[in-house]
Design a protein around this motif. Sequence first.
Motif, PDB file in Angstrom:
ATOM      1  N   ASP A  94      82.532  55.230 121.845  1.00  0.00           N
ATOM      2  CA  ASP A  94      82.476  54.023 121.020  1.00  0.00           C
ATOM      3  C   ASP A  94      82.906  54.306 119.583  1.00  0.00           C
ATOM      4  OD1 ASP A  94      80.728  51.821 122.710  1.00  0.00           O
ATOM      5  OD2 ASP A  94      80.203  53.886 123.188  1.00  0.00           O
ATOM      6  N   GLY A  95      83.604  53.341 118.995  1.00  0.00           N
ATOM      7  CA  GLY A  95      83.952  53.408 117.588  1.00  0.00           C
ATOM      8  C   GLY A  95      85.422  53.600 117.287  1.00  0.00           C
ATOM      9  N   GLY A  96      86.182  54.147 118.221  1.00  0.00           N
ATOM     10  CA  GLY A  96      87.587  54.424 117.950  1.00  0.00           C
ATOM     11  C   GLY A  96      88.396  53.183 117.604  1.00  0.00           C
ATOM     12  N   ASP A  97      88.177  52.118 118.332  1.00  0.00           N
ATOM     13  CA  ASP A  97      88.923  50.882 118.064  1.00  0.00           C
ATOM     14  C   ASP A  97      88.633  50.345 116.677  1.00  0.00           C
ATOM     15  OD1 ASP A  97      90.231  50.740 120.502  1.00  0.00           O
ATOM     16  OD2 ASP A  97      88.596  49.655 121.473  1.00  0.00           O
ATOM     17  N   GLU A  98      87.388  50.427 116.268  1.00  0.00           N
ATOM     18  CA  GLU A  98      86.959  49.797 115.023  1.00  0.00           C
ATOM     19  C   GLU A  98      87.315  50.605 113.781  1.00  0.00           C
ATOM     20  OE1 GLU A  98      85.049  48.011 118.378  1.00  0.00           O
ATOM     21  OE2 GLU A  98      85.075  50.125 117.768  1.00  0.00           O
ATOM     22  N   ILE A  99      87.625  51.876 113.931  1.00  0.00           N
ATOM     23  CA  ILE A  99      88.001  52.655 112.742  1.00  0.00           C
ATOM     24  C   ILE A  99      89.476  53.038 112.745  1.00  0.00           C
ATOM     25  CG2 ILE A  99      85.658  53.531 112.417  1.00  0.00           C
ATOM     26  CD1 ILE A  99      86.591  56.239 113.513  1.00  0.00           C
ATOM     27  N   LEU A 122      82.835  46.782 112.578  1.00  0.00           N
ATOM     28  CA  LEU A 122      81.830  47.837 112.424  1.00  0.00           C
ATOM     29  C   LEU A 122      80.432  47.253 112.473  1.00  0.00           C
ATOM     30  CD1 LEU A 122      83.275  50.172 109.632  1.00  0.00           C
ATOM     31  CD2 LEU A 122      82.811  50.793 112.009  1.00  0.00           C
ATOM     32  N   LYS A 123      80.277  46.057 111.907  1.00  0.00           N
ATOM     33  CA  LYS A 123      78.970  45.400 111.876  1.00  0.00           C
ATOM     34  C   LYS A 123      78.681  44.665 113.182  1.00  0.00           C
ATOM     35  CE  LYS A 123      75.428  42.828 110.305  1.00  0.00           C
ATOM     36  NZ  LYS A 123      75.243  41.887 111.411  1.00  0.00           N
ATOM     37  N   PHE A 124      79.489  43.667 113.516  1.00  0.00           N
ATOM     38  CA  PHE A 124      79.154  42.768 114.618  1.00  0.00           C
ATOM     39  C   PHE A 124      79.488  43.334 115.995  1.00  0.00           C
ATOM     40  CE2 PHE A 124      79.295  39.896 110.998  1.00  0.00           C
ATOM     41  CZ  PHE A 124      78.194  39.103 111.218  1.00  0.00           C
ATOM     42  N   LEU A 150      84.584  61.598 110.255  1.00  0.00           N
ATOM     43  CA  LEU A 150      85.711  60.995 110.950  1.00  0.00           C
ATOM     44  C   LEU A 150      85.898  59.537 110.524  1.00  0.00           C
ATOM     45  CD1 LEU A 150      87.838  61.888 112.917  1.00  0.00           C
ATOM     46  CD2 LEU A 150      86.332  61.250 114.807  1.00  0.00           C
ATOM     47  N   VAL A 151      84.793  58.830 110.326  1.00  0.00           N
ATOM     48  CA  VAL A 151      84.864  57.453 109.851  1.00  0.00           C
ATOM     49  C   VAL A 151      85.510  57.407 108.474  1.00  0.00           C
ATOM     50  CG1 VAL A 151      83.506  55.456 109.113  1.00  0.00           C
ATOM     51  CG2 VAL A 151      82.901  56.650 111.229  1.00  0.00           C
ATOM     52  N   ALA A 152      85.093  58.305 107.587  1.00  0.00           N
ATOM     53  CA  ALA A 152      85.671  58.340 106.239  1.00  0.00           C
ATOM     54  C   ALA A 152      87.162  58.648 106.296  1.00  0.00           C
ATOM     55  CB  ALA A 152      84.943  59.368 105.388  1.00  0.00           C
ATOM     56  N   TRP A 171      98.322  53.294 115.965  1.00  0.00           N
ATOM     57  CA  TRP A 171      99.579  54.045 115.930  1.00  0.00           C
ATOM     58  C   TRP A 171      99.341  55.513 115.594  1.00  0.00           C
ATOM     59  CZ3 TRP A 171     101.981  56.763 111.971  1.00  0.00           C
ATOM     60  CH2 TRP A 171     103.271  57.238 112.275  1.00  0.00           C
ATOM     61  N   PHE A 172      98.643  55.775 114.494  1.00  0.00           N
ATOM     62  CA  PHE A 172      98.426  57.160 114.085  1.00  0.00           C
ATOM     63  C   PHE A 172      97.606  57.920 115.118  1.00  0.00           C
ATOM     64  CE2 PHE A 172      95.544  60.271 112.176  1.00  0.00           C
ATOM     65  CZ  PHE A 172      96.456  61.169 111.627  1.00  0.00           C
ATOM     66  N   PHE A 173      96.548  57.319 115.592  1.00  0.00           N
ATOM     67  CA  PHE A 173      95.649  57.973 116.538  1.00  0.00           C
ATOM     68  C   PHE A 173      96.426  58.459 117.760  1.00  0.00           C
ATOM     69  CE2 PHE A 173      92.526  58.197 119.928  1.00  0.00           C
ATOM     70  CZ  PHE A 173      91.370  58.639 119.310  1.00  0.00           C
TER      71      PHE A 173
END
Length: 608
Positions: free
Chosen positions: A345-350, A464-466, A496-498, A516-518
Amino acid sequence: MDGIFGWLGEHGAHQDLIKHMGQAACLSPEGLLHAHSSQMLGVAGCSRLGKAEIHVENGLAAALYGRPRFLDDGLAFIARDQNPAMAVAHGWLRFGEKLPTLMQGNFAFAVLEPLKKKAFLALDRVGAERLCYAKHGGQLVFGSSVQSVAAHAAVGRVIDPQAIYDYLYFHTIPAPRSLYQGVRKLLPGQTLTLKNGQVSTGFYWQADYTPVDAGFDPLRRDFRKVLEQAVRDADAPATAAFLSGGTDSSTIVGALTAARGAPVDTFSIGFDADGFDEMEYARCAAERYGSRSHEYYLKPADIVTAIPIIAREYDEPFGNDSAVPTWFCAKTAREAGFENMFAGDGGDEIFGGNARYAKQRLFEAYAHLPAVLRRGLIEPLANLPGLSDRFPLSKLKSYVAQAKVGLPLRLESYNFLHRTPLDQIFAADFIRAVDPSSTDAALSEVYDRTSSDHYINRLMHLDLKFTLADNDLRKVGTMTEAAGIEVHYPLLDDRLVAFANHLPVDYKVRGQKLRWFFKEALDDLLPEKIINKTKHGFGLPFGVWSTQYAPLGDIVGDSLSDFKKRGLIQPAYLDHMLAMQRGQHASYYGVMIWVVMMLEQWLTANEH
């Protein structure tokens, strides 16, 4: 569920109240406990997963839940040599309200100074944990669970009608609101201070989207280094990984395999339903990394089994149906002997992976067209009498209508509560008891609070919130805990988030290319088939199966029939949804049917 809870105030601390609060949250507080009536203080915690600690020393109490990393060497030593809650207590004495800035990882903590009648609460940056509170008279009550806070004699369980509306709108109850009046939830990166009888909140951290000025190659090297470190730091004995076959879970499995230099055990869920099964991608990743693959194919009967578990384990109504496959995946891993799992979880949102980011680029482009073109040609064409409701002009009309709605509210164009007039959905008394505009205001507040003017960064901040803190992390965290598994989110490592937040916008979404970068930076790690796959998710074929499997259909029918008696939603609207679900729109209407069914199931299971 596990957690911490306690209070500071007039109500003398005693064992019966602590046990009552613990039982309300399905906790047994006998593992960690401190009460001191003369100081009007009570703190407790329970942790099957070993994440709860309390420490009381010299009139100060600290309660901690989570796995924080302390950036201060002295505090890190105390956490290792003694326990993390002692590090929190000492950190408070040394650094005061600056303390959470010196902590990373997942954590929620409370520090109480009863003689000073002072308290301080803090939640981690992404909301991986949760911390609830209530201020009533001279009492400040806190807890990991809404139920434990509401169980305190000074608080009580009075359901907030607005929370029910929010649930039906968002399919969860987003922070800061909770199901109960007077009970609130901290936001990610937020603190609360009680001083001189007054409560104030503020943010010790907010996402910084200032882009870095660096080329692709150095950023790629930095990314791979931070990713490897995040995975290594989160690894623990008896750790397996979720593997859906998506970009995120495949990345985590690949990085963990590389870090260990050995195969990883992976757990995947399949569905015997057209358009839902993605096991071929999970198998592709497992083959690429040489994983020891464990597969479980979900059946309609499994949903029947999971419904009462979901109603029991969540401390508020929760309407994300992918809690079902999450539960069975975690349960299968626990039965295989694993105690920890990595989730992607989290990859899409960051990193910019949600399809709506690219879609909104098309809508945002409309505002940049010359006004004479928009008003003089496109809009008259989209509204031609007798033709505007026919393809292709119907598509143009829909596009124009959505493009003229500003973000973030445009995202909710297809929300059930926007598609039908509210007086045709809800009972009149319920409408009078709520403020429908508050959902729009909540979305706009987070969107506008972003430290960036670019709509893609703002959309990711909103998610990130909802999407994460209020929904996906609640889904995964609660279901894994119920299965006896501790979950870890390497992609949400603070470092990683930063790093991701500082990437230029076109490194996140380049044209219509998501992440793209990921994907470019991991082209040697991820199979090409997974890099190029269409985003799908962890959806559940509930809408289809509930019309085909009688026991599941019976639960739906009985739940909606019982819910009608509550007088919240118009019976005719529920009947309309059921009728539409039996036709060609089974999956679409199945979403709202699940949401209402789980609300009734939760209310029935948790009525006190």
